[in-house]
Design a protein around this motif. Structure first.
Motif, PDB file in Angstrom:
ATOM      1  N   ALA A 185       0.828  -1.205   0.000  1.00 30.72           N
ATOM      2  CA  ALA A 185       0.000   0.000   0.000  1.00 30.72           C
ATOM      3  C   ALA A 185       0.864   1.258   0.000  1.00 30.72           C
ATOM      4  O   ALA A 185       0.541   2.250  -0.671  1.00 30.72           O
ATOM      5  CB  ALA A 185      -0.928  -0.011   1.212  1.00 30.72           C
TER       6      ALA A 185
ATOM      7  N   VAL B 157       2.191   2.076  -3.436  1.00 31.95           N
ATOM      8  CA  VAL B 157       1.140   2.672  -4.267  1.00 31.95           C
ATOM      9  C   VAL B 157       0.927   4.130  -3.879  1.00 31.95           C
ATOM     10  O   VAL B 157       0.850   5.021  -4.732  1.00 31.95           O
ATOM     11  CB  VAL B 157      -0.175   1.878  -4.134  1.00 31.95           C
ATOM     12  CG1 VAL B 157      -1.307   2.585  -4.880  1.00 31.95           C
ATOM     13  CG2 VAL B 157      -0.004   0.460  -4.672  1.00 31.95           C
TER      14      VAL B 157
ATOM     15  N   ASP C  30      -0.456  -0.342  -8.676  1.00 31.64           N
ATOM     16  CA  ASP C  30      -1.451  -0.971  -7.814  1.00 31.64           C
ATOM     17  C   ASP C  30      -0.736  -1.943  -6.891  1.00 31.64           C
ATOM     18  O   ASP C  30       0.473  -2.167  -7.016  1.00 31.64           O
ATOM     19  CB  ASP C  30      -2.535  -1.689  -8.634  1.00 31.64           C
ATOM     20  CG  ASP C  30      -1.946  -2.665  -9.652  1.00 31.64           C
ATOM     21  OD1 ASP C  30      -1.010  -3.418  -9.291  1.00 31.64           O
ATOM     22  OD2 ASP C  30      -2.405  -2.677 -10.807  1.00 31.64           O
ATOM     23  N   TRP C  31      -1.485  -2.525  -5.948  1.00 31.80           N
ATOM     24  CA  TRP C  31      -0.844  -3.373  -4.947  1.00 31.80           C
ATOM     25  C   TRP C  31      -0.280  -4.654  -5.552  1.00 31.80           C
ATOM     26  O   TRP C  31       0.703  -5.202  -5.040  1.00 31.80           O
ATOM     27  CB  TRP C  31      -1.802  -3.679  -3.802  1.00 31.80           C
ATOM     28  CG  TRP C  31      -2.966  -4.573  -4.139  1.00 31.80           C
ATOM     29  CD1 TRP C  31      -4.231  -4.191  -4.459  1.00 31.80           C
ATOM     30  CD2 TRP C  31      -2.973  -6.006  -4.159  1.00 31.80           C
ATOM     31  NE1 TRP C  31      -5.032  -5.291  -4.689  1.00 31.80           N
ATOM     32  CE2 TRP C  31      -4.280  -6.414  -4.505  1.00 31.80           C
ATOM     33  CE3 TRP C  31      -2.009  -6.981  -3.924  1.00 31.80           C
ATOM     34  CZ2 TRP C  31      -4.648  -7.759  -4.625  1.00 31.80           C
ATOM     35  CZ3 TRP C  31      -2.367  -8.320  -4.041  1.00 31.80           C
ATOM     36  CH2 TRP C  31      -3.671  -8.696  -4.387  1.00 31.80           C
TER      37      TRP C  31
ATOM     38  N   SER D 102      -7.636  -0.470  -1.665  1.00 31.01           N
ATOM     39  CA  SER D 102      -7.487   0.155  -2.978  1.00 31.01           C
ATOM     40  C   SER D 102      -8.783   0.807  -3.441  1.00 31.01           C
ATOM     41  O   SER D 102      -8.769   1.868  -4.075  1.00 31.01           O
ATOM     42  CB  SER D 102      -7.054  -0.892  -4.013  1.00 31.01           C
ATOM     43  OG  SER D 102      -5.800  -1.437  -3.693  1.00 31.01           O
TER      44      SER D 102
ATOM     45  N   ARG E  33      -9.493   3.790  -0.442  1.00 30.41           N
ATOM     46  CA  ARG E  33      -8.427   4.532   0.219  1.00 30.41           C
ATOM     47  C   ARG E  33      -8.579   6.035   0.041  1.00 30.41           C
ATOM     48  O   ARG E  33      -9.111   6.524  -0.960  1.00 30.41           O
ATOM     49  CB  ARG E  33      -7.055   4.089  -0.283  1.00 30.41           C
ATOM     50  CG  ARG E  33      -6.714   4.473  -1.709  1.00 30.41           C
ATOM     51  CD  ARG E  33      -5.432   3.777  -2.133  1.00 30.41           C
ATOM     52  NE  ARG E  33      -5.043   4.134  -3.487  1.00 30.41           N
ATOM     53  CZ  ARG E  33      -4.235   5.136  -3.769  1.00 30.41           C
ATOM     54  NH1 ARG E  33      -3.757   5.893  -2.804  1.00 30.41           N
ATOM     55  NH2 ARG E  33      -3.907   5.395  -5.015  1.00 30.41           N
TER      56      ARG E  33
END
Length: 240
Positions: free
Chosen positions: A192, A195, A202-203, A231, A234
């Motif tokens: 995270a 990102v 992305d993760w 995601s 967030r």
């Protein structure tokens, strides 16, 4: 997802209880009592660590990374077992205590000694609920995200950790995210963070980046589910 903590500790509970019954059968009553107590503690941990309950606060780890005396006494069979097991496993695995993922970003295992910390007096994100913050490494900024082994911080906890770590990086402070071994809980938070810092799209991409630097990582379904939810919802935005 593999075998979770609640199953493993449940098996330990059953094994200890069998030892207790065996000793009682042979009339070793006093000798059997510690096995009964350790079995009861294992039972509590097994229940509290189940995903449907997920109560890491059971162990009483404080925001400063310390355990109160009552916790060290009541849960001593579990707390000291995991410390010893972690030390032995780390000692025999040959895996580095931490891995550099990007400039100023490190992920790894429990820093039980100063030489297990990355250089530069890093800010520490501790993702364990079962391991203490050692007094030898208390000079660093610290955030505790208490999480059971094989479980994941929830999306809100991931977000809080990411925001805290982003502030530290903005100040030029290195960040070290750790769990027991640097394989699951800490990797989820680091995914995270990559990102949020704009270092990964992305993760899933972040996981690949981390795996290149630390090959033995192994996130499970709970980690991936938490990251997927993080995601979607967030609040932090990538820093380009």
């Amino acid at each position: 997802m593999g075998v979770g903590l609640s199953v493993l500790i449940g098996l330990k509970c059953a094994t200890l209880f069998i030892f207790f019954l065996s000793l009682r059968m042979f009339e070793f009553t006093l000798l059997s009592i510690p096995f009964l107590y350790a079995s009861l503690v294992s039972f509590l941990v097994s229940i509290a660590s189940h995903p449907s309950i997920n109560l890491p606060i059971l162990l009483g780890k404080g925001s400063d990374g310390n355990f109160p005396i009552w916790s060290l006494i009541i849960y001593s069979p579990y707390l000291y077992f995991v410390r010893a097991f972690s030390f032995i496993r780390r000692f025999t695995s040959g895996e580095p205590p931490y891995s550099k993922i990007d400039e100023g970003l490190y992920v790894g295992g429990w820093p039980y000694a100063p030489d297990k910390l990355p250089p530069g007096n890093p800010a520490i994100v501790d993702c364990t609920c079962e391991l203490p913050r050692k007094k030898e490494v208390r000079g660093s900024a610290y955030l505790c995200v208490p999480t059971w082994d094989t479980r994941s911080p929830d999306p809100g906890e991931i977000e809080s950790a990411v925001n805290w770590a982003c502030r530290k990086r903005a100040q030029g402070v290195p960040v070290f995210v750790h769990c027991a071994y640097g394989h699951g809980r800490s990797v989820a938070v680091m995914c995270a963070l990559l990102v949020a810092l704009g270092l990964a799209e992305d993760w899933k991409t972040a996981e690949k980046i981390i795996k290149e630097k630390r090959p033995y990582i192994r996130m499970n379904a709970l980690h991936r589910k938490a990251l997927e939810e993080w995601s979607k919802d967030r609040l932090s935005t990538p820093k380009r």
